[in-house]
Write a protein that holds these residues in place. Structure first.
Motif, PDB file in Angstrom:
ATOM      1  N   VAL A 185       1.071  -1.259  -0.039  1.00  0.00           N
ATOM      2  CA  VAL A 185      -0.001  -0.029   0.141  1.00  0.00           C
ATOM      3  C   VAL A 185       0.906   1.276   0.030  1.00  0.00           C
ATOM      4  O   VAL A 185       1.969   1.445   0.657  1.00  0.00           O
ATOM      5  N   VAL A 186       0.562   2.167  -0.773  1.00  0.00           N
ATOM      6  CA  VAL A 186       0.952   3.471  -0.895  1.00  0.00           C
ATOM      7  C   VAL A 186      -0.180   4.464  -0.325  1.00  0.00           C
ATOM      8  O   VAL A 186      -1.057   4.465  -1.301  1.00  0.00           O
ATOM      9  N   VAL A 187      -0.107   5.009   0.641  1.00  0.00           N
ATOM     10  CA  VAL A 187      -1.371   5.687   1.114  1.00  0.00           C
ATOM     11  C   VAL A 187      -1.068   7.294   1.264  1.00  0.00           C
ATOM     12  O   VAL A 187       0.129   7.647   1.926  1.00  0.00           O
ATOM     13  N   GLU A 188      -1.911   8.259   0.670  1.00  0.00           N
ATOM     14  CA  GLU A 188      -1.443   9.721   0.957  1.00  0.00           C
ATOM     15  C   GLU A 188      -1.632  10.131   2.603  1.00  0.00           C
ATOM     16  O   GLU A 188      -1.916   9.564   3.188  1.00  0.00           O
TER      17      GLU A 188
ATOM     18  N   ALA B  48       3.824   2.407   2.735  1.00  0.00           N
ATOM     19  CA  ALA B  48       4.492   3.402   2.513  1.00  0.00           C
ATOM     20  C   ALA B  48       3.438   4.590   2.474  1.00  0.00           C
ATOM     21  O   ALA B  48       2.466   4.778   1.892  1.00  0.00           O
ATOM     22  N   VAL B  49       3.767   5.621   3.364  1.00  0.00           N
ATOM     23  CA  VAL B  49       3.044   7.029   3.421  1.00  0.00           C
ATOM     24  C   VAL B  49       3.820   7.937   2.798  1.00  0.00           C
ATOM     25  O   VAL B  49       4.722   8.134   2.543  1.00  0.00           O
ATOM     26  N   VAL B  50       2.837   8.712   1.849  1.00  0.00           N
ATOM     27  CA  VAL B  50       3.395   9.645   0.922  1.00  0.00           C
ATOM     28  C   VAL B  50       3.529  11.038   1.591  1.00  0.00           C
ATOM     29  O   VAL B  50       2.803  11.749   2.094  1.00  0.00           O
TER      30      VAL B  50
ATOM     31  N   VAL C   7      12.918   7.361   2.684  1.00  0.00           N
ATOM     32  CA  VAL C   7      11.968   8.379   2.349  1.00  0.00           C
ATOM     33  C   VAL C   7      10.594   8.296   2.508  1.00  0.00           C
ATOM     34  O   VAL C   7       9.571   8.948   2.683  1.00  0.00           O
ATOM     35  N   ALA C   8      10.409   6.734   2.745  1.00  0.00           N
ATOM     36  CA  ALA C   8       9.076   6.191   3.322  1.00  0.00           C
ATOM     37  C   ALA C   8       9.048   5.529   4.723  1.00  0.00           C
ATOM     38  O   ALA C   8       8.224   4.955   4.901  1.00  0.00           O
TER      39      ALA C   8
END
Ligand code: NAD
Length: 364
Positions: free
Chosen positions: A95-98, A123-125, A315-316
């Motif tokens: 998951v890449v979550v805003e 991963a959080v943006v 970075v994440a």
């Protein structure tokens, strides 16, 4: 034909920020956007037509069942992130979550536990951390090359008019989780903490001066960092000339970043103390291979790690740090005292810190 592995990506929520995700996926050679969904089907179809015709599904459950994507990008309002992340992770997707990743610390704890159970990455943006200059300055600070960090400024002076708050989920504690501190200031706070490391304590105040919202339209805070630096933080949606500023005065130099929503090398400046010699100053120079900050660089680094089966890149990593800082700032405003990071490890206090802030000054 290439035998390179390809990550099959999906996007849930095809509103404003989804275009940055689609562009970042398209820019990555080893990935393809295969499916999208939005609870407004017209929006999803319009988006698909503009972004390479991925399959459109009525909801996340049918998308997950039909496509088994490798990665799901969550671009919906924050109130639904936790449940959607749970569903995607349980279906075996990364998951890449805003940002903000959820509404409360408890929800993020739940999401991280779900990722661990599923052996998938979450991963959080926070894309302000990306770009070659942020990496370089972080390395300089971590190596001690600039001496101890002492004084910091962190300003997010943005402008959002009443039209911005006409979207029903914005401006309310229940659906946005906070005001401009959580929704906007968190980007600069995240970058500040990326550069300076763990914070020790925060004292903050919330203000509502002009917008017709239930949350704050201005906040002020002082953050103390473990490394010793003291930061003054101002976050506003009331500022006609918008700017995002980070300044760090160390023993040997002043680091300045001024930008709006993203930065490249031209936005950074390192000014040495008068007596620092030329060779030392030359060793601080930004690298030649310049990368701008943004979703492209974030997705590239996260996807590289996913394909390599590695842990998340810096970075994440630490998705909780900046959210905890904002939660503690809100708690400080509510309690009228400084809140220390160590208090967050006490489960009782951690829960208490989640209590909604009802008083934003001046009351309307
Ligand atoms: N990183 C950044 O720079 C950045 C910039 C803007 C927004 N954001 C974040 O991105 C997220 C989305 O913001 P936005 O500005 O794109 O919002 P938006 O309102 O423009 O888009 C959200 C989309 O999600 C859809 N949606 C809402 N609930 C849904 C649900 N339950 N299931 C499926 N679809 C649903 C809406 O129909 C809409 O199309 C927020 O968390 C916001 O803070 C981040």
């Amino acid at each position: 034909m290439s035998s390179e592995p390809v990550l099959r990506a999906a996007i849930i929520g095809t509103g404003a920020v989804a275009a940055s995700h689609s562009a970042a996926i398209a820019a990555y050679t080893g990935a393809a956007l295969v499916a999208v969904t939005d609870h407004d089907p017209d929006r999803a179809h319009d988006f698909a037509a503009l972004h390479g015709e991925p399959a459109v599904y009525d909801d996340l459950a049918s998308l997950l069942a039909a496509e088994s994507p490798d990665v799901v990008h969550i671009c919906t309002p924050p109130g639904v992130h936790a449940d959607q992340a749970d569903a995607a992770l349980a279906a075996g997707a990364h998951v890449v979550v805003e940002k903000p990743p959820a509404l409360t610390l408890a929800e993020i704890d739940r999401m991280l536990a779900a990722a661990e159970r599923a052996d998938r990455r979450l991963a959080v943006v926070f894309q302000q951390r990306t770009g070659s200059a942020a990496q370089h300055v972080r390395d300089l600070l971590a190596s001690g090359a600039l001496g101890r960090p002492l004084v910091a400024l962190c300003h997010t002076l943005w402008f959002r008019g009443e039209d911005y708050f006409a979207v029903p989920w914005r401006g309310r504690w229940e659906t946005e989780g906070g005001g401009t501190t959580l929704s906007h200031g968190i980007h600069q706070l995240d970058l500040l903490a990326y550069l300076l490391g763990d914070w020790a304590a925060v004292s903050g105040q919330l203000w509502r001066l002009d917008r017709d919202v239930a949350t704050e339209d201005l906040s002020t805070a002082v953050v103390r960092f473990d490394a010793g630096a003291i930061a003054s933080v101002v976050t506003s949606v009331l500022s006609p000339r918008e700017t995002s500023v980070i300044r760090i005065d160390t023993e040997l130099a002043t680091i300045e970043l001024e930008h709006l929503y993203g930065h490249a090398h031209a936005n950074w400046r390192i000014t040495p103390r008068r007596d620092v010699d030329d060779a030392t100053v030359a060793s601080w120079r930004l690298p030649d291979d310049e990368r701008a900050s943004g979703h492209d660089d974030l997705v590239r680094q996260v996807y590289d790690a996913l394909l390599a089966g590695a842990g998340l890149p810096a970075v994440a990593a630490d998705p909780l740090r900046s959210f905890e800082l904002v939660a503690a700032l809100y708690a400080s405003a509510r309690l009228g005292r400084e809140v220390r990071r160590s208090e967050l490890s006490d489960p009782g206090l951690r829960g208490a810190l989640e209590a909604p802030v009802t008083e934003v000054r001046p009351p309307r």
